[in-house]
Every structure is written in structure tokens, then in C-alpha cells.
Design a protein around this motif. Sequence first.
Motif, short mmCIF file in Angstrom:
data_model
loop_
_atom_site.label_atom_id
_atom_site.label_comp_id
_atom_site.label_asym_id
_atom_site.label_seq_id
_atom_site.Cartn_x
_atom_site.Cartn_y
_atom_site.Cartn_z
N ASP A 52 36.12 -45.86 32.69
CA ASP A 52 35.79 -46.52 33.96
C ASP A 52 34.32 -46.95 34.00
O ASP A 52 33.99 -48.04 34.46
CB ASP A 52 36.09 -45.59 35.14
N LYS A 53 33.44 -46.08 33.52
CA LYS A 53 32.02 -46.43 33.49
C LYS A 53 31.77 -47.62 32.55
O LYS A 53 30.94 -48.49 32.84
CB LYS A 53 31.18 -45.23 33.05
N LEU A 54 32.45 -47.64 31.42
CA LEU A 54 32.30 -48.76 30.48
C LEU A 54 32.79 -50.06 31.11
O LEU A 54 32.16 -51.11 30.95
CB LEU A 54 33.07 -48.46 29.19
N ALA A 55 33.91 -50.00 31.82
CA ALA A 55 34.43 -51.20 32.47
C ALA A 55 33.43 -51.74 33.49
O ALA A 55 33.17 -52.95 33.56
CB ALA A 55 35.76 -50.90 33.14
N THR A 56 32.84 -50.83 34.26
CA THR A 56 31.85 -51.23 35.27
C THR A 56 30.63 -51.88 34.62
O THR A 56 30.01 -52.78 35.19
CB THR A 56 31.41 -50.01 36.10
N ALA A 57 30.31 -51.45 33.39
CA ALA A 57 29.15 -51.98 32.67
C ALA A 57 29.45 -53.28 31.94
O ALA A 57 28.59 -53.81 31.24
CB ALA A 57 28.63 -50.94 31.69
N GLY A 58 30.67 -53.80 32.07
CA GLY A 58 31.01 -55.08 31.47
C GLY A 58 31.67 -55.01 30.11
O GLY A 58 31.85 -56.05 29.45
N VAL A 59 32.07 -53.82 29.68
CA VAL A 59 32.75 -53.68 28.39
C VAL A 59 34.20 -54.15 28.52
O VAL A 59 34.91 -53.76 29.44
CB VAL A 59 32.70 -52.22 27.90
N THR A 60 34.63 -55.01 27.61
CA THR A 60 36.00 -55.54 27.64
C THR A 60 36.90 -54.88 26.60
O THR A 60 38.12 -54.88 26.75
CB THR A 60 36.01 -57.05 27.42
N GLU A 61 36.29 -54.33 25.52
CA GLU A 61 37.07 -53.66 24.47
C GLU A 61 36.41 -52.34 24.10
O GLU A 61 35.21 -52.31 23.82
CB GLU A 61 37.20 -54.53 23.22
N ALA A 62 37.21 -51.28 24.10
CA ALA A 62 36.72 -49.96 23.70
C ALA A 62 37.53 -49.47 22.52
O ALA A 62 38.76 -49.36 22.61
CB ALA A 62 36.82 -48.98 24.86
#
Length: 240
Positions: A44-54
Amino acid sequence: MSVHPTKAMVLAAGLGLRMRPLTDTMPKPLVPVAGQPLLDHVLDKLATAGVTEAVVNVHYLPDQIIAHTKGRSRPRVIISDERNQVLGTGGGVVKALPLLGAAPFFHVNSDTMWIDGVRSNLARLAEAFDPARMDILLLMAPTTNSIGYSGRGDYAMLPDGALRKRRENQVVPFVYAGAAIMSPALFADAPKGEFSLTKMFDRANEQERLFGLRLEGVWMHVGSPDAIAAAEEAFLESVA
């Protein structure tokens, strides 16, 4: 100069031995804290930071993590399957490099947990990362107000953010919070097979290209079942 990572590496392949007995039948990234698996807090934190692929690596009880993340779209999860090998924290990144691309990427431990301050700490990392000066920028938590941590710290930090590794008998004020931005170029001549990511930290440190950013907010070290209650209390207070 800042960067805008759209990809992230999430380490989720560990055995979670200190979290037993919860991890006897469940991988540590899926252990729930404050009503949500640790892994989802990170994603969720990565998504908020603009990450599209993990890119999420798996080894222990991998099918549970694969099933859990299958339907996720923000960010989209790509599995790096290590079920038949032990690669360590460094070897896992090397295996995933073809999926991560040539640009700097977020690197996050799946079992790290923190409460942001006014702004997203991942966004702050992206703003502070300077590829000309840095190979790695670590998110560093002050040991004095971290929850569940009682160690001697990992690094001292100079005014410009440069890090200095703790000597054996030394006590230093900052501990690595489990989130960073890294340049893929750092791994150009990395060891083959299993190795620890600390080897790359040390190499960057020797070349004076290892920097830190002080975490704004509260970091929680959820390393054992006993630590879950304290983390949940802090988290629930922050959203009350």
C-alpha cells in the motif's frame, strides 16, 4: 536531483524463524498486524508512492504469497520464484534485476512497518536520491523512538546524510528501517548465488556512495510475536 521509481523489490523469501509459532504454517509477510498482513502494509505504501510494479521474491511457503497477491493491481505484483534455491537478501535482488530494469528502484523488506509523518517517507526518499552521488539511500530510523527495537543501531549519519557503519563496540543513533532506493548499477559485478545485501551496503560505504535519510514518523520492529501488540497499539493510535 530526484528520481521517480515506478518499480520496487520486496523481500518476502525469509523463513521467519523468530516469528514462530505464527510462521509454522504462514510466511511472515502474511502475518497480520492491525488487521492487515505485513506485506499489504508495504504494498500500500509503494502504491501511494507511485510504484506500478512490485517484484516480490518467494521461497518459504511460496504458494500462500502467490495466491494472496494474485489479484493485486496497485501495484501489480510480479513473483520472483526462489522456492528451489536459497539466494539470501543480495542474491534475491540479483535474480530479480531483469524484472526491475535499468532505473533506480525502491527496495523494501516485506516485514518492515512504519507510520509516516506529514509526508510519505518513500516519496521523501525519491526526492532525496541523487544518482550522481549515491548508489544506495537508506531510510534510517532513530533508535530512541522506534518501537520494539533494543539494539545498538546500524549507522551514524553525517550532516549531508553520508553513513558510517557502526564499529563492533560502538552504539550509534540510527537503525536501517528496511526501505531504500538502489541503483541497479551497484550490482554489475555482484557475487553469484547466495549472499547478503549488507555486502553491497559495505561496498557502497567504502566508495562513499551510501547515504541515509532520517525517517519522519515512527518505525516499528515487528520481529517476534511479542512485538505485534506494541506495533498494533502504535498503528491504531495513529489512525484514531
